[in-house]
Write a protein that holds these residues in place. Structure first.
Motif, short mmCIF file in Angstrom:
data_model
loop_
_atom_site.label_atom_id
_atom_site.label_comp_id
_atom_site.label_asym_id
_atom_site.label_seq_id
_atom_site.Cartn_x
_atom_site.Cartn_y
_atom_site.Cartn_z
N ALA A 36 0.86 -1.32 0.04
CA ALA A 36 0.16 -0.05 0.08
C ALA A 36 0.85 1.29 -0.01
O ALA A 36 2.02 1.38 0.65
N ALA A 37 0.45 2.27 -0.79
CA ALA A 37 1.24 3.32 -0.82
C ALA A 37 1.24 4.18 0.44
O ALA A 37 2.31 4.95 0.84
N THR A 38 0.18 4.02 1.31
CA THR A 38 -0.02 4.77 2.46
C THR A 38 -0.43 3.91 3.43
O THR A 38 -1.55 3.18 3.27
N VAL A 39 0.05 3.93 4.75
CA VAL A 39 -0.40 3.09 5.76
C VAL A 39 -0.46 4.30 6.91
O VAL A 39 0.49 4.85 7.41
N GLU A 40 -1.87 4.57 7.01
CA GLU A 40 -1.75 5.65 8.18
C GLU A 40 -1.40 5.12 9.58
O GLU A 40 -1.79 4.05 9.87
N PRO A 41 -1.00 6.20 10.35
CA PRO A 41 -0.82 6.04 11.71
C PRO A 41 -2.04 5.02 12.46
O PRO A 41 -1.44 4.17 13.33
N ALA B 188 -0.94 1.48 13.82
CA ALA B 188 -1.14 1.22 15.40
C ALA B 188 -1.84 -0.11 15.47
O ALA B 188 -1.56 -1.03 16.40
N LYS B 189 -3.12 -0.23 14.82
CA LYS B 189 -3.81 -1.44 14.78
C LYS B 189 -2.63 -2.58 14.47
O LYS B 189 -2.81 -3.87 15.06
N LEU B 190 -2.04 -2.54 13.45
CA LEU B 190 -1.13 -3.70 13.17
C LEU B 190 -0.19 -3.98 13.96
O LEU B 190 0.13 -5.05 14.42
N LEU B 191 0.46 -3.03 15.02
CA LEU B 191 1.22 -3.35 16.13
C LEU B 191 0.42 -3.85 17.14
O LEU B 191 0.89 -4.85 17.93
N GLN B 192 -0.72 -3.49 17.39
CA GLN B 192 -1.46 -4.03 18.50
C GLN B 192 -1.87 -5.50 18.10
O GLN B 192 -1.89 -6.44 19.02
N THR C 30 8.38 13.44 8.68
CA THR C 30 8.35 14.23 7.42
C THR C 30 7.01 14.57 7.01
O THR C 30 6.81 15.43 6.58
N THR C 31 5.99 13.65 7.51
CA THR C 31 4.86 13.88 7.03
C THR C 31 4.02 14.33 8.11
O THR C 31 2.69 13.92 8.43
N ILE C 32 4.45 15.01 9.23
CA ILE C 32 3.76 15.56 10.50
C ILE C 32 2.71 14.35 10.97
O ILE C 32 1.41 14.83 10.94
N ARG C 33 3.02 13.31 11.29
CA ARG C 33 2.15 12.57 11.73
C ARG C 33 2.30 12.46 13.57
O ARG C 33 1.11 13.00 14.01
N ASN C 34 3.28 12.21 13.91
CA ASN C 34 3.33 11.95 15.52
C ASN C 34 2.08 11.54 16.13
O ASN C 34 1.42 12.34 16.84
N GLN C 35 1.69 10.52 15.72
CA GLN C 35 0.41 9.91 16.18
C GLN C 35 0.61 8.33 16.70
O GLN C 35 -0.34 8.05 17.51
N THR C 36 1.38 7.73 15.99
CA THR C 36 1.26 6.14 16.15
C THR C 36 1.58 5.78 17.51
O THR C 36 0.55 4.86 17.85
N GLY C 37 2.51 6.26 18.42
CA GLY C 37 2.71 5.78 19.42
C GLY C 37 1.28 6.11 20.41
O GLY C 37 1.10 5.14 21.15
N GLN C 38 0.93 7.32 20.39
CA GLN C 38 -0.15 7.52 21.03
C GLN C 38 -1.55 6.65 20.72
O GLN C 38 -2.29 6.10 21.55
N MET C 39 -1.48 6.50 19.41
CA MET C 39 -2.70 5.71 19.04
C MET C 39 -2.55 3.98 19.53
O MET C 39 -3.65 3.46 20.06
N LEU C 40 -1.42 3.62 19.48
CA LEU C 40 -1.06 2.46 19.83
C LEU C 40 -1.21 2.40 21.58
O LEU C 40 -1.84 1.20 21.85
N SER D 238 -6.80 0.00 5.28
CA SER D 238 -7.10 1.05 4.22
C SER D 238 -7.16 2.48 4.65
O SER D 238 -7.56 2.65 5.83
N PRO D 239 -6.78 3.46 4.07
CA PRO D 239 -6.60 4.86 4.61
C PRO D 239 -8.18 5.43 4.72
O PRO D 239 -9.20 4.89 3.92
N ARG D 240 -8.21 6.41 5.69
CA ARG D 240 -9.45 7.13 5.94
C ARG D 240 -9.33 8.52 5.38
O ARG D 240 -10.36 9.29 5.31
#
Ligand SMILES: Cc1cc2nc3c(=O)[nH]c(=O)nc-3n(C[C@@H](O)[C@H](O)[C@H](O)COP(=O)(O)OP(=O)(O)OC[C@H]3O[C@@H](n4cnc5c(N)ncnc54)[C@H](O)[C@@H]3O)c2cc1C
Ligand SMILES: Nc1ncnc2c1ncn2[C@@H]1O[C@H](COP(=O)(O)O)[C@@H](O)[C@H]1O
Lengths: 250, 311
Positions: A90-95, A99-103, A123-133, A214-216
């Protein structure tokens, strides 16, 4: 105690990216890619805990195409014990999906102790994955960590916040995400790069983990920012003061 | 339905980031409530009630919300989420900490650091350190948005919204607050200052940084900023850092002193109205974004500038 460190393959921070003229995105063909520097710092911190006898195993995980295996090898060469690639083209895997994959990974749920050090800001200003997990696992979190002190069943994390520094105590297991000032990551030595080739690298897929990745968000277009143009170089302080008065900012 | 803003505050004072987030939230076209979550935070709630265009202020006051730890704060926001179709959070360190936790609990993908509301489900945001602007549309049933505060003007005062008290959440004991080492200063706050004087690695020491930068900042009633190199070297505290991993600022006047203008620094200041660069290397990239430049030794030029302004 096991430490899981998600590592992401990103455009190297020294690369100046170019926006495609047709507005469909950023041109990533032939661009140098590297491990996200925040992830390097997270790997380093995990290795130091292992070397101090406080952790037993350091596992690196990446979600991406085959190329992400290179990033995992970098983590193994630094000293991680094993690696897991969650393979997707997939071109994009959103945070949220990350997080769901890590969980979804069995070993995340099983790991009795802390901690996924995910990284901060992209680089893509996300800074979310850790908090989401952390949210999905029901674990405590500490973002922007500049100091980590592991205790018995708990970890004290000093965080860089807008007003200065604050320290939180988290019950383990926990999620810690790194700031650039946490440590200075090591370079992999040549012998360690050779050894890393023999370390285990397992593969799985989002389908196997039962996660819909899939992306939202739909990216409608990507454009260049309206740039600034270089102004004038002035000959003296007095000239500068005059210009600033003219501009109405003094 | 409606939009809920998470207020940025320190219990005693409402931070201007809240008024800026309000401007973004009002652009969604729904009634806006502001959540003030804290401990002994009535003063901040009263201040929020004075912002113009607010329907109601919700005050959740309790020990679990002291210091705004992510876990109880996210639980609180999630418990209110049924009544809202958008949750708007200023992209401060508190906001960036808690918003993704809320988004994941609601199973929505956060829209991060928006710089413009194009339509109620469509937003602009800078990506790749501001080198590209992306327009994104959310397909989630509920929106969780963080707002790049430097990109929005503050909403005006003049409102008188009712303040409703709601219960603070239970603390599940996952985390606890140990302590803080926060900067105290009489200077304007970096994130909202009209004038910023920033110093870089060239300053060479914390003493020189103070000696050279502070008098100019005093003269201009400016906030002080710093490059990452200056902070890493210990010349300036971490909360002065401007850039991609520091604060994003857009003052009327930004003076960069002994700062090369690395892409990650520019990401934090290139939307300033007027930029001045003082650097002895005429080829430094900072000059590519500066309106006015002085190619000279900062140790001579800055004291001279301070003196010229005093006259
Ligand atoms: C000196 C210096 C200064 C810098 N300054 C800045 C700066 O000011 N601001 C800035 O933003 N950057 C800065 N950078 C680095 C920046 O360019 C990084 O690339 C970036 O921070 C990447 O974050 P992220 O995508 O992990 O974000 P997040 O959304 O926070 O994601 C975090 C993490 O989730 C995990 N994850 C996500 N996707 C995957 C996946 N597919 N597989 C495995 N794990 C995954 C990884 O841990 C990932 O990094 C700087 C770098 C240097 C060297
Ligand atoms: N005494 C000085 N006066 C002005 N600029 C300087 C001086 N010393 C170094 N510099 C510049 O400061 C910059 C350092 O950038 P940085 O390390 O990113 O903060 C470089 O561009 C140098 O050319």
């Amino acid at each position: 105690m096991k430490i899981l460190v998600p590592v992401k393959r990103v455009v190297d921070t020294n690369v100046k990216i170019r926006v495609k003229a047709d507005g469909t995105g950023v041109d990533l063909a032939n661009v140098k890619m590297s491990m996200n520097p925040f992830d390097e710092i997270a790997v380093e911190e995990a290795l130091r805990l292992k070397e101090a006898g406080k952790a037993t195993e350091v596992v690196v995980v990446s979600i991406g195409s085959d190329k992400s295996a290179e990033t995992l090898r970098t983590g193994l060469a630094m000293g991680a014990d094993r690696a897991i690639l969650v393979k997707t083209d997939a071109a994009t895997v959103e945070p949220l999906a990350v997080a769901k994959l890590l969980q979804g990974r069995r070993s995340t749920r099983k790991s009795r102790a802390w901690s996924s050090s995910a990284s901060r800001r992209s680089t893509t200003i996300r800074n979310q994955t850790g908090q989401m997990l952390a949210a999905l696992l029901g674990w405590p979190q500490a973002t922007f960590a500049s100091k980590v002190v592991l205790g018995d069943g708990q970890v004290d994390v000093t965080r860089e916040v807008d007003g200065g520094l604050e320290t939180l105590r988290l019950q383990l297991p926990a999620i810690v995400t790194t700031d650039l000032r946490l440590n200075e990551p090591r370079y992999a030595s040549l012998p360690n790069i050779m050894k890393a080739k023999k370390k285990p690298l397992d593969e799985t897929t989002p389908e196997t983990l039962g996660v819909d990745a899939s992306p939202r968000l739909t990216v409608l277009k990507t454009v260049e920012p309206t740039g600034r143009t270089a102004g004038v170089k002035l000959g003296s302080v007095d000239e500068l003061v005059a210009k600033l008065k003219q501009a109405g900012v003094l | 339905m409606a939009t809920l803003i998470l207020a940025e505050h320190d219990d005693a004072h409402l931070n201007e980031a809240t008024a800026k987030a309000l401007t973004a939230a009002l652009a969604l076209g729904q009634p806006v409530d502001i959540l003030v979550a804290g401990h002994q935070a009535k003063a901040a709630a009263d201040a929020a009630a004075q912002l113009s265009g607010v329907r109601a202020v919700l005050l959740a006051d309790g020990e679990s919300l002291a210091n705004r730890r992510a876990e109880p704060l996210a639980d609180l926001i999630v418990s209110l989420a049924d009544k809202y179709d958008a949750i708007v959070v200023p992209a401060t360190s508190t906001g960036k900490n808690v918003a993704p936790r809320v988004a994941a609990l609601l199973d929505v993908m956060q829209v991060s650091e928006i710089s413009k509301v194009v339509a109620p489900d469509t937003f602009e945001r800078p990506i790749y350190a501001g080198n590209a602007i992306e327009t994104v549309q959310s397909r989630d049933k509920k929106l969780v948005i963080t707002v790049r505060i430097a990109a929005f003007p503050a909403a005006a005062l003049g409102g008188s919204a009712p303040v409703e008290t709601i219960a603070a959440p239970d603390d599940k004991g996952l985390s606890s607050f140990v302590g803080a080492d926060l900067s105290v200063s009489d200077r304007p706050e970096l994130a909202s200052a009209k004038v910023i004087v920033s110093g870089g690695r060239a300053l060479g020491s914390a003493e020189k940084f103070q000696e050279v930068i502070a008098p100019l900042a005093d003269q201009l009633k400016a906030a002080i900023g710093a490059s990452r190199a200056a902070v890493d070297a210990g010349y300036a505290p971490n909360d002065w850092q401007v850039g991609q991993t520091g604060k994003v600022v857009a003052p009327d006047l930004y003076i960069a002193i002994g700062i090369s203008g690395a892409i990650q620094h520019l990401a934090g200041m290139k939307d300033s109205k007027v930029i001045v660069a003082i650097n002895k290397d005429g080829d430094a990239p900072i000059f590519q974004v500066a309106d006015y430049g002085l190619v000279d030794d900062l140790f001579e030029v800055v004291p001279a500038l301070t003196k010229a302004l005093a006259n």
